[in-house]
Design a protein around this motif. Structure first.
Motif, short mmCIF file in Angstrom:
data_model
loop_
_atom_site.label_atom_id
_atom_site.label_comp_id
_atom_site.label_asym_id
_atom_site.label_seq_id
_atom_site.Cartn_x
_atom_site.Cartn_y
_atom_site.Cartn_z
N LEU A 1 1.90 1.68 -3.53
CA LEU A 1 0.79 2.26 -4.31
C LEU A 1 0.73 3.77 -4.09
CD1 LEU A 1 -1.99 2.17 -5.82
CD2 LEU A 1 -3.02 1.75 -3.60
N LYS A 2 0.85 4.20 -2.83
CA LYS A 2 0.81 5.62 -2.54
C LYS A 2 2.02 6.33 -3.14
CE LYS A 2 0.00 6.34 1.85
NZ LYS A 2 0.08 5.97 3.28
N ALA B 1 -6.17 0.44 -2.58
CA ALA B 1 -5.54 0.03 -1.31
C ALA B 1 -6.38 -1.06 -0.64
CB ALA B 1 -5.38 1.23 -0.39
N MET B 2 -7.70 -0.92 -0.73
CA MET B 2 -8.59 -1.93 -0.14
C MET B 2 -8.41 -3.27 -0.84
SD MET B 2 -10.56 -0.97 2.36
CE MET B 2 -9.11 -0.22 3.03
N GLU C 1 -8.44 5.34 8.07
CA GLU C 1 -8.06 4.36 7.07
C GLU C 1 -8.00 5.00 5.68
OE1 GLU C 1 -9.36 -0.18 6.17
OE2 GLU C 1 -10.03 0.77 8.03
N PHE C 2 -8.90 5.93 5.44
CA PHE C 2 -8.93 6.60 4.14
C PHE C 2 -7.66 7.42 3.93
CE2 PHE C 2 -10.09 9.83 1.05
CZ PHE C 2 -10.75 9.08 0.10
N ILE C 3 -7.27 8.18 4.95
CA ILE C 3 -6.07 9.02 4.83
C ILE C 3 -4.85 8.13 4.64
CG2 ILE C 3 -4.59 10.70 6.02
CD1 ILE C 3 -7.08 12.02 5.29
N ILE D 1 0.84 -1.20 0.00
CA ILE D 1 0.00 0.00 0.00
C ILE D 1 0.88 1.25 0.00
CG2 ILE D 1 -1.66 1.31 1.37
CD1 ILE D 1 -2.91 -1.39 2.14
N GLY E 1 -4.72 5.26 3.30
CA GLY E 1 -4.76 4.51 2.04
C GLY E 1 -4.59 5.36 0.80
N TYR F 1 -7.74 5.64 -5.38
CA TYR F 1 -6.56 5.15 -4.65
C TYR F 1 -6.99 4.31 -3.45
CZ TYR F 1 -2.84 7.81 -6.95
OH TYR F 1 -1.92 8.27 -7.84
N PHE F 2 -8.00 4.81 -2.75
CA PHE F 2 -8.46 4.09 -1.56
C PHE F 2 -9.01 2.72 -1.93
CE2 PHE F 2 -11.70 3.38 1.84
CZ PHE F 2 -10.79 3.18 2.85
#
Lengths: 218, 219
Positions: free
Chosen positions: A153-154, A196-197, B60-62, A150, B64, A192-193
């Motif tokens: 990815l970021k 990541a999930m 979690e959003f921040i 993750i 990710g 993006y989120f």
């Protein structure tokens, strides 16, 4: 409303590049992590020092600095790198250095009896690593590897600064063309989120699958 | 291309100005991350589901999503709603907020690691809630957190070059402007890398000392 569709398509094209960078970067990172992590534990001083240098060097600076260095300096010393290659190299080598420490920690946490038993069964050092230690250690590494993936990815967002048309780059294009800031940025934040999930769910599923029959995870 | 020492030395004063901004951003960002992280951690521990659930999702959003995009978001969107921030302030808020989601996790783990018996014993000897926190929980919870918190501050320091994307004149941006002006990238870019290594490699040893001093694993 019609024009938003075109812009959305632009962002999806960027998402594809982001996904490519993530997958290739992770593959390189995994490879480097295992090589450097095992090399760091080598009894041959030269190998373990080389691995330590690699790890400390890449952990000591950020992906951003490494990417710019690779992109601007390598061509000057006669190594031509495309922005995409520079991106994959910087991401993979950087995250690989973090992963190497995870590999080392996991391998060292495997009970000594496993090594001794493999020795007693006359397995070669390679067989011992490949068939006894790594399969058990890998399950321990997985959760941290997921977090590292993750982070990678970021990290891909940074490649937009060396003119690669990833998701972040495309959102800037949309912003410049429409003058709207909230919509493109919110869209890519959500994308993006979601990516990541996908990574964290995938890793969790893999973990459950691999830990079947092993008693290393509680 | 040959390394030119004269040019490298000539760039140092300008890079030095960048270093000052980098340090400023790191210090301010850390203060914000440490303070905000505690608030997030407490909100997440809240008994009220209407507080803890959204907080947990927000964190979690921040975590990710990329810091760079969050910086863009702050830098380009806040002016739209009438809040004008200088690039440095927007950058510090971005860094602080992003790393607060990490420090929140450290705080939460630190507090959760205190055995239940400590809470119960505090109740049994009739301590008030503030007394329990001040004299029983925090003195035990904080020392093991220190190495992990320091780790995130070092990580934040290494991420400060991202602020150059929102026009903060920190080290990376100074290096880029010199490079573009003289069309020589080798020296400034390498010096930036060397600077970060000079700070972060000793900090690894500093961290290890902190761990030996505070972490329960080493006792």
């Amino acid at each position: 409303m019609q024009h938003w569709f075109g812009y959305l398509q632009l962002i999806f094209e960027g998402a594809l590049l982001t996904a490519q960078l993530t997958v290739l970067g992770c593959a390189l990172a995994l490879f480097m992590a295992i090589i450097a992590g095992l090399a760091r534990m080598s009894k041959v001083k030269a190998i373990s020092i080389a691995a330590t240098c690699y790890i400390e060097f890449f952990r000591g600076t950020s992906i951003f600095v490494q990417l710019f260095w690779a992109y601007f300096v390598l061509p000057l010393v006669g190594i031509p790198v495309s922005p995409f290659l520079a991106g994959v190299l910087a991401l993979g080598l950087n995250v690989g250095a973090y992963g190497a420490e995870v590999v080392r920690g996991a391998v060292q946490s495997i009970d000594k009896g496993q090594s001794e038993a493999a020795l007693a069964l006359n397995l070669t050092p390679y067989q011992r690593m490949r068939h006894v230690i790594l399969p058990q250690a890998f399950v321990i590494m997985l959760p941290t590897f997921g977090n590292n993936a993750i982070e990678l990815l970021k990290g891909t967002a940074v490649v937009s600064l060396i003119s690669l048309a990833d998701m972040t780059f495309q959102s800037q294009v949309v912003r410049a063309q429409t003058g709207s800031t909230a919509i493109p940025f919110l869209t890519i934040l959500i994308l993006y989120f979601m990516m990541a999930m996908v990574i964290s769910r995938g890793i969790r599923a893999l973990e459950r699958h691999l830990s079947d029959g092993l008693d290393v995870t509680k | 291309m040959e390394w030119d020492w004269n040019f490298a030395i000539k760039t140092l004063p300008v890079l030095g100005e960048g270093v000052l901004v980098t340090i400023q951003a790191t210090v301010l960002g850390s203060v914000l991350a440490l303070a905000l992280g505690l608030v997030f951690a407490l909100m997440r521990r809240s008994q009220n589901k209407l507080v803890s659930r959204p907080t947990s999702f927000f964190l979690e959003f921040i975590r990710g999503t990329p810091l760079l995009v969050q910086l863009y978001f702050l830098f380009f969107i806040l002016p739209d709603v009438g809040i004008l921030l200088s690039p440095l302030v927007a950058g510090v808020i971005g860094l602080g907020l992003h790393y607060a989601t990490y420090t929140a996790e450290v705080y939460r783990a630190g507090i959760d690691n205190i055995p239940r018996g400590q809470w119960e014993a505090s109740k049994a000897v009739n301590l008030t809630a503030p007394q329990t926190w001040q004299h029983i929980i925090l003195p035990q919870a904080i020392p093991p957190m220190i190495p992990a918190l320091a780790n995130y501050i070092i990580a934040m320091f290494k991420e400060t070059p991202l602020l150059s994307a929102i026009t903060v004149l920190e080290l990376m941006n100074q290096a880029r402007s010199i490079s573009n002006f003289h069309y020589r990238y080798l020296e400034p870019m390498t010096l930036v890398g060397v600077f970060f290594l000079l700070i972060s490699i000793p900090s690894v040893y500093f961290l290890r000392r902190l761990e030996r001093k505070y972490s329960p694993h080493y006792k």
